[in-house]
Design an enzyme around this catalytic site. Structure first.
Site, PDB file in Angstrom:
ATOM      1  CD  GLU A  68      -8.658   5.800 -40.038  1.00 27.30           C
ATOM      2  OE1 GLU A  68      -8.246   4.975 -40.868  1.00 27.30           O
ATOM      3  OE2 GLU A  68      -8.002   6.158 -39.039  1.00 27.30           O
ATOM      4  CB  SER A 101      -5.312  -1.048 -39.484  1.00 28.36           C
ATOM      5  OG  SER A 101      -6.406  -1.576 -40.192  1.00 28.36           O
ATOM      6  CG  HIS A 112      -7.261   2.593 -42.865  1.00 29.63           C
ATOM      7  ND1 HIS A 112      -7.334   2.701 -41.499  1.00 29.63           N
ATOM      8  CD2 HIS A 112      -6.878   1.309 -43.115  1.00 29.63           C
ATOM      9  CE1 HIS A 112      -7.017   1.539 -40.944  1.00 29.63           C
ATOM     10  NE2 HIS A 112      -6.733   0.679 -41.901  1.00 29.63           N
TER      11      HIS A 112
END
Length: 563
Positions: free
Chosen positions: A373, A236, A482
């Protein structure tokens, strides 16, 4: 006759020796000790810079000037000051019933990971070292340096224990040293605007990471690591950090004449075309932050920064959590307000342009994403239930985009449930009429398009790419969401855990993810073949990176959508 007492004393002496705390010697004669955790030597909470407090608040990190002698590196340090990641988990609990839809064996680890950064302190620039038990200083093991994510507003190295990677590496016969680094987030690490730019202290969080890498270069050999075989990786915002470290100083990743790192992995993140440090977004974030801290942003650059540096940590923490945009759980707008910005210094130009013009460190890398995600981010727009609502919401977060640009996005991402995220689930998992559409837009805007920008721009280095689908049809509404890869890397040993760890350990050792893994052969990405590994819950396969070409290409070319 030898007494029983003698044998007992001898046995206790052996046990004591076996359990003796591991040590390392820094600066020639300063001895630190750690903790033996099973078959892993751990050294936690090692300072790599002076505390960024007082007059050093918001400034670039300064080298550590203290002594390491006698340091008991037994516990993780506090996290840097930040938003509470539990707020995001609470919102997901409320909106999608997270506690009910996540499988039992993943629910606890997810909450544990979120709670890793509860204890906070501005004195936070510490790192952690994990190595195979008994590693000698001359071992020259490859080094894996982890940079955590958290939207550049939260995160902590304490959330990511390196024990699993070290144990797996030993089992593979490819032992590694694992390092995790703290860095400042939010306004402490990525304050923007005219004042901090004029002072020359933009992107302090990136400088924290770089200072940590310099410490690794100077000191990791004392722990048995090889400073000439360092891999950086992150997820991330951590992956976005890796992307920016690759283009830092126009691709110059050297320190004292040697490379700071030699390979990289980017999980769920890449370069984003952030506008520069004096653009509207960071300037307004700076003004809001000053306002809520009780400082006058219009008083003059020096006066305002002096005021902010005079405030207590509690006052600034309250200010960071008091923004009028906090109704979006403090993530997306602040993520767009705080993050790596072109500043003419460490980031000399927009990241996309740096990659496209060849100004990046020429090292092999892996980049990939989770399939869905955007599902974990879509609840920020849970009230957008019609196409006009979605357009209004897009205009809110993409303030620089024209109506024509927004209409183009909406045409490429229609409201059909069968085309949204979680992908490949037909009409199922539509939490609201526009949920899957918004989740698909998030997925491709923030994750898939930066990945393809990087792949298309870096033809002169070896690169591999993947798509993870391990939770497909297993988690309602969220799919392979995610951050789900982190659960398998750091908290549970099942399904794709061995895939993530073994491919990555092999890459750290050989700059090739396929050596000694006993896993599916992962073919290198080429422009003609667009080879992509697909990671399933059980097993892996090869596929072609050819999904949603038109929509993702539109995000690649229209940078106004990121403003």
């Amino acid at each position: 006759m030898v007494s029983k007492t003698f044998f007992l004393a001898a046995a206790l002496n052996v046990v004591g020796t076996l359990a003796q705390a591991p040590t390392a010697v820094l600066n020639g004669n300063e001895v630190i000790s750690g903790v033996l955790e099973g078959k892993v030597d751990t050294f936690k909470g090692i300072p790599f810079a002076d505390p960024p407090v007082g007059d050093l608040r918001f400034k670039h990190p300064q080298p550590f000037t203290g002594s390491y002698q006698g340091l008991k590196a037994n516990d993780f340090s506090s996290a840097c000051m930040q938003l509470d990641p539990g707020n995001a988990i609470s919102l997901l609990d409320k909106v999608v019933g997270l506690g009910k839809i996540i499988p039992d064996n993943l629910r606890g680890p997810l909450y544990d990971m979120a709670q890793g950064s509860v204890s906070m302190n501005e004195d936070c620039l510490y790192l952690n070292v994990f190595r195979p038990a008994g590693t000698k200083p001359d071992a020259k093991l490859p080094v894996m340096v982890w940079i955590y994510g958290g939207a550049f507003v939260f995160g902590s190295s304490a959330s990511y224990p390196g024990n699993g990677y070290v144990k797996e590496s030993v089992e593979m016969g490819q032992p590694v040293v694992f390092v995790s680094i703290n860095y400042r987030t939010g306004p402490y690490g990525f304050l923007g605007g005219d004042a901090i730019t004029a002072e020359g202290n933009t992107n302090a969080g990136l400088h924290d990471q770089r200072k940590g890498l310099e410490w690794v270069s100077d000191n990791i050999a004392n722990f048995g690591g090889d400073p000439d075989k360092v891999m950086i990786f992150g997820e991330s915002a951590g992956a976005m950090s890796v992307a920016h470290q690759l283009v830092a100083y126009g691709g110059d990743n050297t320190y004292n004449g040697k490379q700071l790192f030699h390979s990289a992995i980017l999980q769920s993140g890449g370069p984003l075309p952030y506008f520069d440090s004096t653009s509207v977004g960071p300037e307004s974030a700076y003004s809001r932050f000053a306002q809520y801290a009780g400082c006058d942003a219009s008083a003059g650059d020096n006066e305002t920064l002096a005021c902010l540096r005079s405030k207590s940590s509690d006052v600034l923490h309250s200010a960071q959590n008091s923004y009028d945009l906090k109704d979006l759980f403090g993530l997306l707008p602040q993520f767009l307000g705080f993050g790596p910005r072109p500043d003419g210094n460490i980031i000399p130009d927009a990241a996309y342009e740096l990659y496209r013009s060849g100004r990046y460190a020429k090292v092999p890398y892996i980049t990939g994403n989770q399939e869905d995600e955007g599902t974990i981010l879509a609840p920020v727009a849970i009230n957008a239930t019609t196409t006009p609502h979605v357009k209004k919401w897009l205009k809110y977060i993409c303030s620089e985009a024209s109506d024509a640009s927004l209409d183009r996005v909406l045409s490429l991402y229609p409201g059909s449930w069968s085309e949204g995220a979680p992908f490949r689930t037909g009409i199922l998992n539509a939490l609201t009429p526009q949920f899957k559409r918004i989740a698909a837009i998030f997925t491709d805007l923030l994750f898939q398009s930066p990945r393809r920008v990087m792949l298309n721009a870096t033809k002169d280095v070896n690169r591999w790419t993947y798509l993870a689908t391990q939770l497909h049809n297993l988690v309602p509404f969220l799919g392979t969401f995610h951050g789900s890869d982190l659960l398998f890397q750091y908290y549970v040993d099942l399904g794709p855990s061995s895939a993530y760890r073994r491919y990555f350990i092999s890459f750290a050792n050989h700059h090739d993810p396929n050596v000694g893994t006993n896993l599916k052969q992962w073919d290198m990405y080429t422009d003609s073949g667009k080879e992509m590994l697909q990671i399933h819950m059980i097993g892996n396969s090869m596929r072609t990176d050819d999904f949603r070409i038109e929509g993702i290409s539109n995000f690649e070319s229209d940078v106004t959508l990121f403003g």
